[in-house]
Scaffold this active site. Structure first.
Site, mmCIF file in Angstrom:
data_model
loop_
_atom_site.group_PDB
_atom_site.id
_atom_site.type_symbol
_atom_site.label_atom_id
_atom_site.label_comp_id
_atom_site.label_asym_id
_atom_site.label_seq_id
_atom_site.Cartn_x
_atom_site.Cartn_y
_atom_site.Cartn_z
ATOM 1 N N CYS A 1 -7.402 9.678 8.390
ATOM 2 C CA CYS A 1 -6.797 8.534 8.780
ATOM 3 C C CYS A 1 -6.144 8.719 9.948
ATOM 4 O O CYS A 1 -6.147 9.706 10.597
ATOM 5 C CB CYS A 1 -5.895 7.915 7.553
ATOM 6 N N ASN B 1 -2.564 10.658 8.354
ATOM 7 C CA ASN B 1 -2.660 11.636 7.088
ATOM 8 C C ASN B 1 -1.475 11.673 6.286
ATOM 9 O O ASN B 1 -0.822 12.585 5.557
ATOM 10 C CB ASN B 1 -2.796 13.144 7.699
ATOM 11 N N CYS C 1 -0.609 8.271 4.562
ATOM 12 C CA CYS C 1 -0.831 7.039 3.735
ATOM 13 C C CYS C 1 -2.179 7.091 2.952
ATOM 14 O O CYS C 1 -2.327 7.170 1.829
ATOM 15 C CB CYS C 1 -0.582 5.760 4.450
ATOM 16 N N ARG C 2 -3.226 6.673 3.802
ATOM 17 C CA ARG C 2 -4.492 6.278 3.121
ATOM 18 C C ARG C 2 -5.256 7.729 2.862
ATOM 19 O O ARG C 2 -5.811 8.086 1.756
ATOM 20 C CB ARG C 2 -5.492 5.763 4.421
ATOM 21 N N SER C 3 -5.474 8.632 3.753
ATOM 22 C CA SER C 3 -6.177 9.823 3.412
ATOM 23 C C SER C 3 -5.642 10.648 2.562
ATOM 24 O O SER C 3 -6.423 11.391 1.731
ATOM 25 C CB SER C 3 -6.731 10.847 4.698
ATOM 26 N N ASP D 1 -4.920 -0.132 7.509
ATOM 27 C CA ASP D 1 -3.701 0.619 7.581
ATOM 28 C C ASP D 1 -2.603 0.024 6.921
ATOM 29 O O ASP D 1 -1.973 -0.955 7.463
ATOM 30 C CB ASP D 1 -3.360 0.855 9.151
HETATM 31 P P1 4NP Z 1 -2.240 6.444 7.714
HETATM 32 O O1 4NP Z 1 -0.953 5.279 7.951
HETATM 33 O O2 4NP Z 1 -3.074 6.458 8.957
HETATM 34 O O3 4NP Z 1 -2.833 5.636 6.443
HETATM 35 O O4 4NP Z 1 -1.646 7.797 7.139
HETATM 36 C C1 4NP Z 1 -0.176 5.691 9.319
HETATM 37 C C2 4NP Z 1 0.896 6.566 9.046
HETATM 38 C C3 4NP Z 1 1.707 6.657 10.156
HETATM 39 C C4 4NP Z 1 1.375 5.841 11.260
HETATM 40 C C5 4NP Z 1 0.383 4.908 11.340
HETATM 41 C C6 4NP Z 1 -0.025 4.843 10.247
HETATM 42 N N1 4NP Z 1 2.427 6.063 12.331
HETATM 43 O O5 4NP Z 1 2.318 5.408 13.379
HETATM 44 O O6 4NP Z 1 3.382 6.752 12.212
#
Ligand code: 4NP
Length: 156
Positions: A13, A16, A18-20, A129
């Site tokens: 994602c 790294n 939240c989702r992955s 996201d």
């Molecule tokens: P992820 O979510 O891609 O599912 O881990 C996010 C985590 C952090 C950020 C964006 C999306 N960020 O902008 O820091």
């Protein structure tokens, strides 16, 4: 699904956190429940490196814990060139991730690349996201990841 029996999958994602990490934890659990985790490598990474070394987002840790999974020991890392030969399959959560993965594919990379829901469920839908969302968004992400993992596990 380009390969009939992948033995290694990298979930990717943006951050790294939240989702992955959830996908990594859920997929390992689903494979374990089915006795299909022998010799299988499951990992996760982010296309950006903003959170390198951090634990998953507390909201992902919380939704995983709600369903009996502990993902708190995972640590964030960025997608790297070696991943493209180490893993059979690299799966992005959304179209932006997919485009970023493809852009980083080095010459000689051998991994098959796709979007998680498209490869696992044959559905061209993104796992959204949840970073700026609330607990209900993390719940929705968990459910989508569980459904996709259950389907993908059939191919191992
Ligand atoms: P992820 O979510 O891609 O599912 O881990 C996010 C985590 C952090 C950020 C964006 C999306 N960020 O902008 O820091």
């Amino acid at each position: 699904m380009p390969r009939t029996r992948p033995s290694s999958v990298l979930f990717v994602c943006l951050g790294n956190i939240c989702r992955s990490p959830l996908a990594e934890g859920v997929m390992m659990a689903v494979l374990g429940e089915r006795g299909r985790d022998n010799g299988i490598v499951i990992d996760s990474a982010g296309t950006n490196g903003y959170h390198t070394g951090e634990a998953p987002d507390r909201r992902s840790i919380a939704v995983a814990a709600k369903y009996g999974l502990d993902i708190s020991a995972q640590r964030c890392r960025q997608l790297e060139p070696a991943d493209f030969t180490k893993f059979d399959l690299i799966l992005g959560m959304d179209r932006g991730n997919l485009a970023a993965i493809r852009r980083r594919m080095p010459a000689g990379g051998t991994a098959d690349i796709g979007m998680f829901s498209a490869i696992a469920l044959g559905k061209d839908i993104e796992i959204p996201d949840p970073y700026y969302g609330g607990p209900e968004d993390f719940e929705q992400v968990y459910r989508m990841i569980l459904a996709a993992s259950q389907s993908l596990a059939e191919r191992f």
